[in-house]
Write an enzyme that holds these catalytic residues in place. Structure first.
Site, short mmCIF file in Angstrom:
data_model
loop_
_atom_site.label_atom_id
_atom_site.label_comp_id
_atom_site.label_asym_id
_atom_site.label_seq_id
_atom_site.Cartn_x
_atom_site.Cartn_y
_atom_site.Cartn_z
N CYS A 1 -11.12 -30.71 8.10
CA CYS A 1 -10.12 -29.72 7.67
C CYS A 1 -8.81 -30.42 7.38
O CYS A 1 -8.35 -31.26 8.17
CB CYS A 1 -9.94 -28.65 8.74
N ASP B 1 -8.32 -8.13 1.46
CA ASP B 1 -7.22 -8.26 2.42
C ASP B 1 -7.71 -7.96 3.83
O ASP B 1 -8.58 -7.12 4.04
CB ASP B 1 -6.06 -7.32 2.07
N CYS C 1 -5.81 -28.78 6.96
CA CYS C 1 -4.65 -27.94 7.27
C CYS C 1 -3.67 -28.69 8.17
O CYS C 1 -4.00 -29.72 8.79
CB CYS C 1 -5.08 -26.64 7.94
N ASP D 1 -3.31 8.28 -1.05
CA ASP D 1 -4.63 8.88 -0.96
C ASP D 1 -4.85 9.38 0.46
O ASP D 1 -4.10 9.04 1.37
CB ASP D 1 -5.72 7.87 -1.35
N HIS E 1 -4.19 -22.54 10.65
CA HIS E 1 -5.53 -23.05 10.34
C HIS E 1 -6.40 -21.96 9.72
O HIS E 1 -7.11 -22.20 8.73
CB HIS E 1 -6.23 -23.59 11.59
N CYS F 1 -4.93 -29.12 11.92
CA CYS F 1 -5.99 -30.11 12.15
C CYS F 1 -5.55 -31.53 11.82
O CYS F 1 -6.10 -32.49 12.37
CB CYS F 1 -7.24 -29.73 11.36
N GLY G 1 -11.24 4.02 1.49
CA GLY G 1 -11.90 5.06 2.25
C GLY G 1 -12.85 4.46 3.26
O GLY G 1 -12.83 3.26 3.53
N GLY H 1 -0.56 5.59 3.29
CA GLY H 1 -1.54 6.59 3.69
C GLY H 1 -2.51 6.11 4.75
O GLY H 1 -2.84 6.84 5.68
N PHE H 2 -2.97 4.85 4.64
CA PHE H 2 -3.93 4.35 5.62
C PHE H 2 -3.37 4.41 7.03
O PHE H 2 -4.03 4.86 7.96
CB PHE H 2 -4.34 2.91 5.27
N ASP I 1 0.84 -1.19 0.00
CA ASP I 1 0.00 0.00 0.00
C ASP I 1 0.87 1.24 0.00
O ASP I 1 2.10 1.17 -0.01
CB ASP I 1 -0.96 -0.01 1.20
#
Length: 420
Positions: free
Chosen positions: A368, A330, A370, A206, A399, A373, A277, A130-131, A127
């Site tokens: 699951c 994200d 992963c 921004d 996970h 698990c 924003g 700015g955020f 990014d």
């Protein structure tokens, strides 16, 4: 031969009318498809605006809809990159603001860029910084809403520790939270820093106004964001370096301003778009806004380009945002709740710390696949969390990353079947 990178402008930029329009599209070259970056739409649902696609980048393909994990300091919290890759993580977010403060963009450049620095072979997005800078001044929407409920208007932390010194046409001046050093972030310096970092996708600078903003102030902020993004784009186009740049659609909850933002930004040669924003105080606001602006964004972009939703990727919101035609999302939410003892499941959050799991000698989430698990019982994870063992954060975050990517894969299948 590429033109040299634009240099940061003089700090003595003259004051201008806050509503001064940004430069017209005629000052920019027409958009030309990139040989190193493009978005391929494989299928659009007959039931909604949902679509399945592939973002092709110099470091590989991103299947969409896709979850983008946030690695603030070029690292996911408690999860090594290869572990996340093994759980299906294709695109990862890193924050320019934090990397500017440490180790510094020059250090990352000397290492060969973020991919070499992190030893990452898959795509990255950064990014503008700015955020984070504007969050120092205004706080998050959550903090702002809570402070208004308390009647304080501003969180105590923001009143006592505001690190933003000045916002001007030039950029934003702030003090480092690490050592107090004063820094100036401009559209040009943000892009040049992202050039040194070398991510596949970069974001223009921004302005992020607070959620509760007067209409006149929001309009002026939008005009400034457009001027800043135009300056960012000019800097980027002077030295592209196989990087794509996404514009950020602004305007708060004003449909008129959002439409103005869409109309202006789609007239410029950006490679994709992000919706940013203030997106409202809750999920209802978010859905109301995206339902109304996404058709215009798709109509005006003039061809298939990816759309990213900034900072929103909770499991409950994603299916509806996908139906509006959003492609990537994200959030640090999955890894953050993992560090605090929560596993994400199809049936909702699973609070591992609960005493009822003390003798749950079974896989934590049935079905699951992963690493966590497959390897450990829910009782063992409960023990690790209760004992404050650091590895608990890693196992739960692994996970949760897997869960998010599995949810996206399932959504892609459902879109292909026109079920979404």
């Amino acid at each position: 031969m590429q033109a040299p990178a634009a240099q940061p402008p003089s700090r003595k930029r003259r004051k201008i009318d806050p509503l001064t329009p940004p430069p017209p599209a005629s000052e920019f070259p027409p958009y030309q498809p990139r040989d190193f970056f493009h978005f391929e739409v494989l299928h659009t649902s007959k039931k909604s605006g949902a679509r399945v696609g592939r973002i092709h980048t110099p470091h590989g393909v991103v299947d969409t809809p896709g979850f983008v994990a946030v690695g603030t300091n070029a690292a996911l919290k408690a999860v090594d990159g290869p572990w996340a890759d093994a759980e299906g993580q294709q695109l990862m977010f890193a924050n320019t603001y934090h990397l500017l403060l440490h180790p510094g963009a020059d250090v990352v450049k000397a290492a060969g860029g973020l991919h070499a620095f992190m030893n990452r072979q898959r795509p990255l997005i950064t990014d503008s910084g700015g955020f984070q800078v504007f969050s120092l001044a205004y706080g998050t929407v959550h903090e702002e809403v809570n402070s208004l409920k308390r009647g304080t208007g501003k969180s105590r932390h923001k009143m006592e520790h505001n690190l933003v010194s000045r916002v001007s046409e030039e950029g934003v001046t702030f003090r480092s939270y690490r050592d107090g050093a004063q820094m100036l972030l401009t559209p040009e310096s943000s892009v040049l820093a992202q050039k040194k970092l070398g991510a596949d996708i970069i974001i223009p600078l921004d302005e992020l106004p607070p959620y509760h903003t007067e209409p006149a102030v929001l309009e002026a902020s939008l005009a400034r964001s457009h001027r800043w993004m135009a300056r960012s784009l000019k800097t980027h186009l002077a030295d592209v370096r196989q990087q794509a740049m996404y514009a950020v659609v602004h305007g708060g909850l004003s449909l008129e301003l959002r439409q103005q933002s869409i109309d202006y930004l789609t007239s410029l040669p950006f490679d994709g778009y992000a919706v940013g924003g203030s997106l409202g105080k809750d999920r209802q606001d978010l859905f109301w806004l995206l339902e109304r602006i996404m058709p215009r964004l798709h109509e005006r972009m003039g061809g298939p380009k990816p759309v990213h939703v900034l900072g929103i990727a909770d499991p409950a919101s994603i299916p509806q945002l996908v139906a509006y035609g959003c492609d990537t999302f994200d959030s640090c939410y999955p890894t953050r709740v993992g560090r605090h003892g929560t596993m994400l499941t199809k049936d909702g959050p699973l609070r591992v710390v609960s005493g009822k799991y003390k003798t749950a000698f079974r896989p934590p989430v049935e079905g699951c696949s992963c690493h966590t698990c497959r390897t450990h019982s829910l009782a063992y994870l409960h023990h690790l969390v209760k004992a404050h063992e650091p590895v608990a954060a890693t196992l739960l975050a692994i996970h949760n990353v897997h869960h998010m990517n599995a949810q996206m894969a399932e959504l892609r299948q459902r879109i292909m079947a026109d079920e979404v």
